[in-house]
Design a protein around this motif. Structure first.
Motif, PDB file in Angstrom:
ATOM      1  N   ILE A 180       0.957  -1.183   0.029  1.00 42.36           N
ATOM      2  CA  ILE A 180      -0.006   0.025  -0.053  1.00 42.36           C
ATOM      3  C   ILE A 180       0.769   1.116  -0.106  1.00 42.36           C
ATOM      4  O   ILE A 180       0.562   2.174  -0.690  1.00 42.36           O
ATOM      5  N   LEU A 181       1.981   1.466   0.686  1.00 42.44           N
ATOM      6  CA  LEU A 181       2.841   2.363   0.761  1.00 42.44           C
ATOM      7  C   LEU A 181       3.680   2.491  -0.438  1.00 42.44           C
ATOM      8  O   LEU A 181       3.637   3.918  -0.830  1.00 42.44           O
ATOM      9  N   ARG A 182       3.964   1.651  -1.143  1.00 44.95           N
ATOM     10  CA  ARG A 182       4.718   1.638  -2.274  1.00 44.95           C
ATOM     11  C   ARG A 182       3.685   2.372  -3.201  1.00 44.95           C
ATOM     12  O   ARG A 182       4.100   3.128  -4.395  1.00 44.95           O
ATOM     13  N   ASN A 183       2.318   1.887  -3.275  1.00 47.50           N
ATOM     14  CA  ASN A 183       1.565   2.254  -4.195  1.00 47.50           C
ATOM     15  C   ASN A 183       1.161   3.727  -4.163  1.00 47.50           C
ATOM     16  O   ASN A 183       1.043   4.629  -5.072  1.00 47.50           O
ATOM     17  N   LEU A 184       1.185   4.370  -2.681  1.00 44.52           N
ATOM     18  CA  LEU A 184       1.007   5.456  -2.476  1.00 44.52           C
ATOM     19  C   LEU A 184       2.178   6.663  -2.941  1.00 44.52           C
ATOM     20  O   LEU A 184       1.799   7.537  -3.507  1.00 44.52           O
ATOM     21  N   TYR A 185       3.375   6.016  -2.934  1.00 42.98           N
ATOM     22  CA  TYR A 185       4.280   6.812  -3.381  1.00 42.98           C
ATOM     23  C   TYR A 185       4.865   6.195  -4.881  1.00 42.98           C
ATOM     24  O   TYR A 185       6.339   6.238  -4.994  1.00 42.98           O
ATOM     25  N   ARG A 186       4.060   5.626  -5.398  1.00 38.42           N
ATOM     26  CA  ARG A 186       4.478   5.022  -6.793  1.00 38.42           C
ATOM     27  C   ARG A 186       5.416   6.339  -7.802  1.00 38.42           C
ATOM     28  O   ARG A 186       6.181   5.760  -8.255  1.00 38.42           O
ATOM     29  N   PRO A 187       4.994   7.462  -7.937  1.00 40.65           N
ATOM     30  CA  PRO A 187       5.510   8.347  -8.631  1.00 40.65           C
ATOM     31  C   PRO A 187       7.274   8.439  -8.308  1.00 40.65           C
ATOM     32  O   PRO A 187       7.959   8.627  -8.956  1.00 40.65           O
TER      33      PRO A 187
END
Length: 443
Positions: A180-187
């Motif tokens: 979830i945290l990787r997706n939040l900070y995907r850019p």
């Protein structure tokens, strides 16, 4: 992703807005109806360069909204961030976590599906576990995890810091939470920004350790500056000389009146309190806190000395009130110690700040508030620069000299060159550098 940001203070508002700029749908929640009403009208309650445009753009795009309804915001979110205040508790310096724990309870009551609860607020070691306990106690049936994602935002450069950070620290202990945290900070992940995953407690301590180290670095160069004044050495040359060492680095080696703001004062105190709590005293940081508190008061003495040892019946022009440029934040600003000390010594203070006047008027009494730096200087016996706003860096020195009763400047941010001030005919005092005296004037 759908995100709820609990708290619309500095951290919550900037973080929520930047997440929406990443493409996520963000609902920012606050109990203060006036603040939410202002945000819904497009009025930004804090000064942060570029934030108003970013908020407007994402509200218009439908990715960012503001509400008092925490239940609706949490029920619609996959990740809920706690970004409420953690001020220093009176008496012992520990972080006041009452707002964090109250938010945790409300989040628990509102959850309807799996939710990642993330502490964005700066919190001591063990807070995440207590948040987890509160949620579990409130809702034994809840499906959730708790993570830590401390912020590293500099006021005045917060948007840049969020969009292009040195690193992102995430205390997350399951594959699900990390994803979830990787997706939040995907850019940022795609741009290969270092994203450090750690245990919950580790992330909490990283934040405090980082701020304490920077506060220590500031305090170190301030003490070296005092020595420089005694031995007739320029502290800026010393800073360059040691800053070129890659192990040391040049940042935060600028001598001045001491650190202030919303982070360093409370975070150093909270870290000291944590050390004592676990019987592991942090003597270096304890000393840093004590030196910084003393330093602010000593800066008033420096201004008084520039006036011949007394400011009774004299007027002091003060330029800059906020703890740093690029913000309207007055929290723990050196001006809050320096100005009352000058007034207590009998001075009349005329002051100006480009962004901090509204907040300063709530905190300082009996000050003559001015429209610009030149109005503040008119008829003053000495001019003191407390904050290094860009507009103070290139003032018309000839005009200042005419406005002042006598051409005396105390530059607590070293924004002018001594040779320039000597040529302009000023008696010029700075921090960690030899004073400048016009011909025929002795120190």
């Amino acid at each position: 992703m759908r995100v709820a940001m609990i708290g619309t203070g500095y951290v919550g508002l900037v973080s929520g807005t930047c997440f929406s700029e990443f493409g996520h749908t963000v609902v920012c929640v606050d109990k203060n109806p006036d603040r939410i009403g202002a945000l819904q009208r497009g009025e930004i309650p804090i000064f942060e360069p570029g934030l108003d445009d970013l908020v407007m753009r994402n509200v218009k795009a439908g990715r960012l909204s503001f509400t008092q309804d925490i239940k609706a915001a949490v029920q619609g979110a996959e990740a809920v961030f706690i970004a409420v205040g953690t001020p220093s508790r009176r008496g012992d310096g520990e972080a006041d976590l009452s707002y964090v724990y109250a938010a945790a309870k409300e989040i628990a009551e509102a959850m309807s599906h799996f939710t990642l609860v993330v502490t964005k607020s700066t919190v001591p070691v063990g807070t995440g576990r207590e948040v987890e306990r509160i949620i579990r106690q409130t809702r034994p049936d809840a499906d959730f995890e708790v993570a830590s994602n401390p912020e590293f935002l500099r006021e005045g450069a917060a948007i840049e810091d969020f969009m292009r950070p040195d690193r992102v620290v995430c205390g997350a202990e399951s594959d699900r939470a990390r994803e979830i945290l990787r997706n939040l900070y995907r850019p940022l992940y795609l741009n290969e920004t270092p994203i450090l995953f750690t245990a919950l407690e580790t992330a909490e301590l990283i934040k405090y350790a980082a701020n304490a180290f920077l506060a220590m670095k500031i305090t170190f160069i301030n003490e070296i500056a005092d020595l420089c004044e005694k031995v007739n050495v320029n502290v800026q040359d010393v800073s360059r000389g040691i800053g070129l060492d890659g192990r040391i680095g040049s940042k935060f080696l600028h001598a001045g009146p001491g650190y202030g703001g919303s982070c360093f004062p409370k975070d150093t105190q909270a870290l000291v309190a944590t050390g004592r709590k676990f019987s592991s005293p942090l003597q270096i940081i304890e000393t840093v806190v004590a030196i910084n508190d003393t330093r602010k008061r000593r800066m008033a003495e420096k201004i008084i000395a520039a006036c011949g040892g007394s400011v009774k019946g004299k007027t002091v022009a003060v330029l800059g009130l906020t703890f740093k440029p690029g913000t309207d934040d007055m929290r723990d600003s050196p001006s809050l110690d320096i100005i009352p000390a000058l007034q207590k010594a009998g001075a009349v203070v005329r002051a100006y700040d480009p962004e901090g006047m509204h907040e300063a008027k709530k905190l300082l009494n009996d000050v003559v508030w001015c429209q610009d730096g030149y109005e503040a200087a008119e008829g003053a016996d000495v001019l003191a620069i407390l904050t290094e706003w860009n507009q103070f860096r290139a003032m018309d020195l000839a005009r200042l000299k005419e406005l002042l009763k006598q051409p005396v400047m105390v530059d607590l941010r070293n924004i002018y060159k001594p040779a320039e001030m000597e040529q302009a005919g000023f008696t010029y005092y700075s921090v960690g550098r030899p004073p400048v005296m016009p011909a025929g004037v002795s120190a």
